[in-house]
Design a protein around this motif. Structure first.
Motif, PDB file in Angstrom:
ATOM      1  N   THR A  60       2.288   1.566  -3.740  1.00 30.53           N
ATOM      2  CA  THR A  60       1.526   1.443  -4.790  1.00 30.53           C
ATOM      3  C   THR A  60       1.478   2.774  -5.659  1.00 30.53           C
ATOM      4  O   THR A  60       1.563   3.845  -5.037  1.00 30.53           O
ATOM      5  N   LEU A  83       0.844  -1.340   0.219  1.00 29.93           N
ATOM      6  CA  LEU A  83      -0.078  -0.145  -0.080  1.00 29.93           C
ATOM      7  C   LEU A  83       0.856   1.211  -0.066  1.00 29.93           C
ATOM      8  O   LEU A  83       0.482   2.190  -0.457  1.00 29.93           O
ATOM      9  N   SER A 126     -12.442  -3.053  -9.838  1.00 29.24           N
ATOM     10  CA  SER A 126     -11.347  -2.181 -10.357  1.00 29.24           C
ATOM     11  C   SER A 126     -11.633  -1.313 -11.174  1.00 29.24           C
ATOM     12  O   SER A 126     -10.788  -0.779 -12.022  1.00 29.24           O
ATOM     13  N   ALA A 176      -7.495   0.071  -8.613  1.00 32.55           N
ATOM     14  CA  ALA A 176      -7.309  -0.228  -7.279  1.00 32.55           C
ATOM     15  C   ALA A 176      -6.847  -1.708  -7.222  1.00 32.55           C
ATOM     16  O   ALA A 176      -7.422  -2.489  -8.040  1.00 32.55           O
ATOM     17  N   VAL A 177      -5.946  -1.977  -6.793  1.00 30.94           N
ATOM     18  CA  VAL A 177      -5.351  -3.400  -6.634  1.00 30.94           C
ATOM     19  C   VAL A 177      -5.926  -4.403  -5.502  1.00 30.94           C
ATOM     20  O   VAL A 177      -6.500  -3.699  -4.436  1.00 30.94           O
ATOM     21  N   ARG A 178      -6.200  -5.554  -5.887  1.00 32.14           N
ATOM     22  CA  ARG A 178      -7.136  -6.601  -5.004  1.00 32.14           C
ATOM     23  C   ARG A 178      -6.290  -7.225  -4.265  1.00 32.14           C
ATOM     24  O   ARG A 178      -5.191  -8.011  -4.868  1.00 32.14           O
ATOM     25  N   TYR A 179      -6.467  -7.460  -2.974  1.00 31.58           N
ATOM     26  CA  TYR A 179      -5.682  -8.364  -2.249  1.00 31.58           C
ATOM     27  C   TYR A 179      -6.499  -9.436  -1.627  1.00 31.58           C
ATOM     28  O   TYR A 179      -7.651  -9.103  -1.089  1.00 31.58           O
ATOM     29  N   ALA A 209      -7.454   0.817  -2.486  1.00 33.13           N
ATOM     30  CA  ALA A 209      -6.956  -0.587  -2.621  1.00 33.13           C
ATOM     31  C   ALA A 209      -8.084  -1.167  -2.193  1.00 33.13           C
ATOM     32  O   ALA A 209      -9.177  -0.781  -1.410  1.00 33.13           O
ATOM     33  N   LEU A 239     -10.218   2.722   1.067  1.00 33.48           N
ATOM     34  CA  LEU A 239      -9.760   1.309   1.435  1.00 33.48           C
ATOM     35  C   LEU A 239     -10.989   0.445   1.560  1.00 33.48           C
ATOM     36  O   LEU A 239     -11.664   0.708   2.416  1.00 33.48           O
TER      37      LEU A 239
END
Lengths: 231, 334, 376
Positions: free
Chosen positions: C94, C91, C282, C100-103, C288, C241
């Motif tokens: 980035t 985070l 996304s 937005a990145v997905r975890y 994120a 978030l």
């Protein structure tokens, strides 16, 4: 047959009462012949035997099998195991053990609360949080020194105070806890009740200790009949 | 006692002719001891003469033959043909059966050992003898069929039929009409589409691990008919899977047996990601190629493997590496 | 004899008298802000201010056994572990101009996923992210509630008004102050009914309050709020978030919910679930998305594996592809010993020793360890 059973039940539950046919109370017979020795299941005790050389005495004697709740884990305590057995109903050992574990958790919670609130360092250090220690202290505080037995003299039964062995005394103490638990108010859980009761008993307070003191008072009151013991 | 008396003594039972109930008629000599005196009628049984105890004549038996058998004997001479188990003849320390309190019972007086079939007459030396005797009547094993692989190559189809024996009035069994045909699909030389169609048509009859198609036929009354039908089914399946029908064009992504990245939302997601913030249409997705794109290729590989081979730590980790390369390239560089 | 005894681990000579047992202290770090946590702090505990705890987690986010424990120990101490640190470091580095990145955090039941999520939430809170936090999805879907209505705005979908209102309260509790600071406003008019409209330019706080007061429109309010926040984030006005615990419950086959006409609803038919699913798309940047899958959030019959794709299914995978799967493993030996030191320090674990036994019985899963140390 049913009549006998009724008398048997009377004989086994009522402490100060009537033992109508004492010879009909159930005796326990061991699966093992008398020369079998009790197992030593704790590593430390075994080490001690080896060091002192006493192991030589035991090498040629047959031993009984260890019970499934007797483990060499350091978390195992014989008194705790005995208490669980007294709490046992209908063979539900798992339930009895779980209830006792919840009781210990609650004891810890209650004691920790007090510990965290306490500011005086001396009192803090002397505060006991270990539930097993509290159990032992509670049982020690509620052990009676005498009991009353019915002795027949001249047609009537007199309640005579009589000394009891340590084993029997511990038995009474533990059983009183469980009996008070069974008589408790339905809205409180057994674990809650037992936790508060054990903490109170370790401080010489509560129902069980009062029961013991009542018994002592009665013994004191009946001490005139003490010589009836030797008829 | 004389021999006559002994023989007479033994004949104790004499059957009356038909019409009368059988009764035991005692020999007159059996009643009392003969010492010449007149036999007085003794109703009150004052003079009690006890019966002489029947002497148990012990038959002398020899020790079991098995104890004195030489080790190098010809076993086929001892046990030439099928025979019920005989403990004294078999020199083996056998135990058979179950006793809850003791060990399994031994071989003497063991009904279990006698009940079960034994093959002591077909030991390897005996078989060898039979074979060498039969060899003069046999032709040679065909050349070119030395190994199992050769046999499979020349004879790919296996036909399995069963015959049944009956000792009842009928010697026929309806189950003998059942014919099983087994064949490996790799021998049929099907292309990808034909193989997929074949597997869908046969369903459960195909075993993936051994690649064998099994066709069991029992709908006709005779075995020959069932065999012909089985062969017909196989032929029909082969030709049917090789043809391409028009309605097969309607096959959708959900019907696919493998995961192909190109046709799936995964590609769309990747293209959307790379071209962000522009909007991406389906045509853009189709036309987008990943031939120069190593990150994209790695990603495609990872997703395909994950969904085709199943999920486990290896495939998940591979996917993770590929996703990190796609989403967070700066962490890879660092 | 001696060799045999040595082999079995018994004493070979007389054991010396043991000195008084010293109660250990757990390894802690003084850094209260997760922004400062780095790889050297792994396996150490850090405490969160009670005020921060109530700001973030009062309406949900910490598992119930853990909150009970914090009451007993009079502090909220989280262990810093590798998976949470990994996400936090990502985070920090980035590129927020990218989508937005997905975890996805996954692991066995009791391996510490929810608390790792709590750690990440604390980081996001201190870094001024807006928290779009769903504490535990099965709370929405699991119990047979009396009030499940058919939605008036979306055809064929069901609403759970009271739960949506509860969630809006949670959102406002976590983000109220931040929203006031950022002064975000709605971009268009929203007509609720003939008499009720939310005009363009109202602050998001007011929008949410309206949703709380009028529970009937709470679900629609949630949806609008999400869209507004996504738009604002895409315009570089704020960072967000999205944190969802029990994400695989969105893809269960059924729920326990029934409408008034006694029709059972599937998760996909519920508006709030659709909102949640659109939150993990996304199509926005400056933020994120962190999801946690847990076998406990799945149906009773489908809990054989803890791996993520088994739990969310093919449909779920295609929805969130591409994402970064982060495994939350069992405690390492250092972490395990530190945890037990912490319990002993807090006078929770009364019997020292027996660590090997505990390791064996709990296979070093932190939740199991907590349960097992309770009566000891």
């Amino acid at each position: 047959m049913a009549l006998f059973a009724k008398y048997l039940r009377i004989g086994s539950t009522v402490k100060h009462g009537f033992q109508a046919f004492p010879q009909l109370t159930t005796a326990k017979y061991s699966v093992y012949p008398p020369h079998f020795a009790e197992p030593v299941y704790k590593k430390q005790e075994l080490d001690k035997l080896y060091e002192s050389g006493e192991i030589e005495n035991y090498k040629l004697i047959p031993f009984k099998a260890a019970k499934s709740n007797e483990t060499c884990s350091i978390f195992h305590d014989p008194m705790v195991a005995k208490f669980i057995n007294y709490m046992l109903l209908k063979g539900q050992k798992k339930l009895a053990r779980e209830v006792l574990e919840k009781t210990f958790e609650k004891i810890k919670k209650l004691q920790l609360e007090k510990y965290n609130r306490e500011t005086d360092p001396e009192k803090k250090a002397s505060m006991i949080i270990d539930p097993v220690v509290i159990l032992k202290k509670a049982v020690a505080n509620s052990k009676p020194l005498l009991k009353l037995t019915a002795v027949k003299r001249g047609g009537s039964f007199y309640q005579v105070p009589v000394p009891i062995t340590d084993k029997e005394s511990t038995f009474y103490a533990m059983r009183w806890f469980v009996q008070c638990g069974r008589e408790k108010d339905k809205s409180i859980s057994f674990a809650d009740f037992m936790a508060t009761e054990l903490i109170k008993a370790s401080n010489n307070d509560g129902k069980v200790v009062n029961k013991k003191l009542d018994l002592h008072k009665q013994c004191e009151a009946n001490r005139a009949y003490a010589h009836y013991r030797w008829s | 006692m004389s021999a006559l008396q002994t023989t007479l003594r033994r004949t104790t039972a004499v059957l009356m002719p038909i019409g009368y109930y059988p009764a035991r008629v005692w020999c007159s000599t059996r009643a009392a001891p003969t010492d010449g005196k007149f036999r007085v009628l003794d109703l009150k049984k004052k003079s009690f003469v006890p019966h002489a105890k029947k002497k148990y004549i012990k038959t002398i038996t020899l020790p079991p033959r098995a104890l004195s058998m030489p080790v190098d004997q010809e076993w086929s001479n001892v046990w030439p043909g099928p025979r019920t188990f005989h403990p004294a003849t078999v020199p083996l320390a056998l135990r058979q059966g179950y006793d809850p309190k003791r060990a399994s019972p031994g071989k003497y007086g063991n009904a279990e050992l006698m009940k079960i079939p034994n093959f002591l007459h077909i030991t390897p030396p005996a078989v060898k003898k039979h074979c060498s005797a039969l060899k003069q009547f046999c032709t040679e094993w065909p050349k070119g069929l030395e190994t199992d692989e050769d046999c499979d190559r020349h004879f790919p189809m296996t036909t399995i039929t069963t015959d049944y024996c009956h000792s009842s009035p009928t010697i026929k069994d309806p189950k003998s009409r059942i014919v099983t045909i087994k064949i490996k699909l790799s021998t049929l030389n099907l292309d990808k589409h034909a193989r997929d169609k074949m597997i869908r048509l046969v369903g459960d009859r195909y075993d993936e691990e051994s690649d064998i198609l099994t066709i069991v036929t029992d709908r006709c009354p005779t075995r020959k008919q069932n065999y012909d039908y089985g062969v017909y089914v196989l032929t029909a399946l082969y030709h049917e899977s090789n043809t391409f029908e028009e309605w097969e064009r309607q096959k959708q992504e959900a019907d696919m047996e493998h995961y192909i990245w190109e046709n799936n939302p995964s590609k769309k997601a990747y293209v959307t990601l790379t071209r962000w913030p522009e909007k991406v249409s389906d045509d853009d997705v189709k036309s987008h190629s990943i031939d120069e794109d190593t990150v994209g290729q790695k990603y495609k590989e990872a997703v395909t493997e994950l969904l085709n081979n199943g999920e486990d730590t290896y495939t998940l980790n591979k996917y993770r590496e590929a996703a990190l390369a796609v989403l967070l390239p700066q962490t890879i560089q660092a | 004899m001696r060799a045999y005894r040595r082999l079995c681990g018994y004493a070979t000579a007389a054991v010396k008298q043991e000195t008084q047992y010293q109660i250990p202290t757990a390894a802690r770090t003084e850094k209260k802000n997760p922004v400062d946590h780095d790889s050297q702090d792994v396996s150490k505990f850090y405490t969160i201010d009670p005020k921060t705890v109530s700001n973030i987690f009062q309406t949900g986010g910490l598992p119930k056994p853990f909150t009970e424990q914090t009451n007993m120990f009079a502090e909220t101490a989280l262990m810093i572990r590798q998976p949470a640190l990994e996400v936090i470091n990502s985070l920090k580095s980035t590129d927020f101009q990218k989508p937005a990145v997905r975890y996805l955090l996954y692991g066995q039941t009791g391996s510490g996923k929810s608390l790792s999520l709590a750690h990440i939430l604390h980081y996001a809170y201190s870094s001024k992210f807006i928290l779009y936090h769903i504490p535990y999805v099965p709370i929405w879907l699991k119990y047979d509630r009396k009030e499940v209505n058919w939605s008036s705005s979306k055809n064929g979908m069901a609403d759970i008004p009271l739960i949506a209102a509860q969630w809006l309260k949670h959102f406002v509790h976590q983000n109220g102050a931040l929203l006031n600071e950022l002064n975000l406003t709605t971009s268009q008019d929203y007509v609720w009914s003939q008499r009720e409209t939310t005009p363009q330019g109202t602050t998001l706080n007011e929008l949410v309050t309206h949703g709380i007061n009028r529970a009937k429109y709470a679900c629609d309010c949630m949806d609008i709020l999400l869209n507004e926040l996504k738009a604002h984030c895409s315009n570089n006005r704020c960072k967000m978030l999205v944190a969802i615990d029990g994400f695989n419950a969105f893809f269960n086959e059924k729920t326990d919910l029934k409408t008034e006409d006694r029709v059972k609803v599937t998760p996909q038919q519920i508006t709030m679930v659709q909102t949640g699913l659109s939150a993990v798309l996304s199509d926005w940047n400056n933020g994120a998305i962190i999801m946690v899958t847990s076998p406990r959030a799945a149906l009773n019959t489908k809990r054989e594996s803890h791996l993520p794709i088994y739990l969310i299914g093919r449909q779920g995978f295609e929805h969130i592809d591409p994402f970064i799967p982060v495994m939350v493993p069992e405690l390492s030996t250092v972490e395990f010993n530190n945890m037990l030191d912490y319990y002993e320090e807090k006078r929770w674990l009364q019997k020292p020793g027996g660590r090997k036994e505990l390791e064996f019985l709990t296979s070093k899963l932190p939740a199991d360890l907590m349960a097992r140390c309770a009566p000891l």
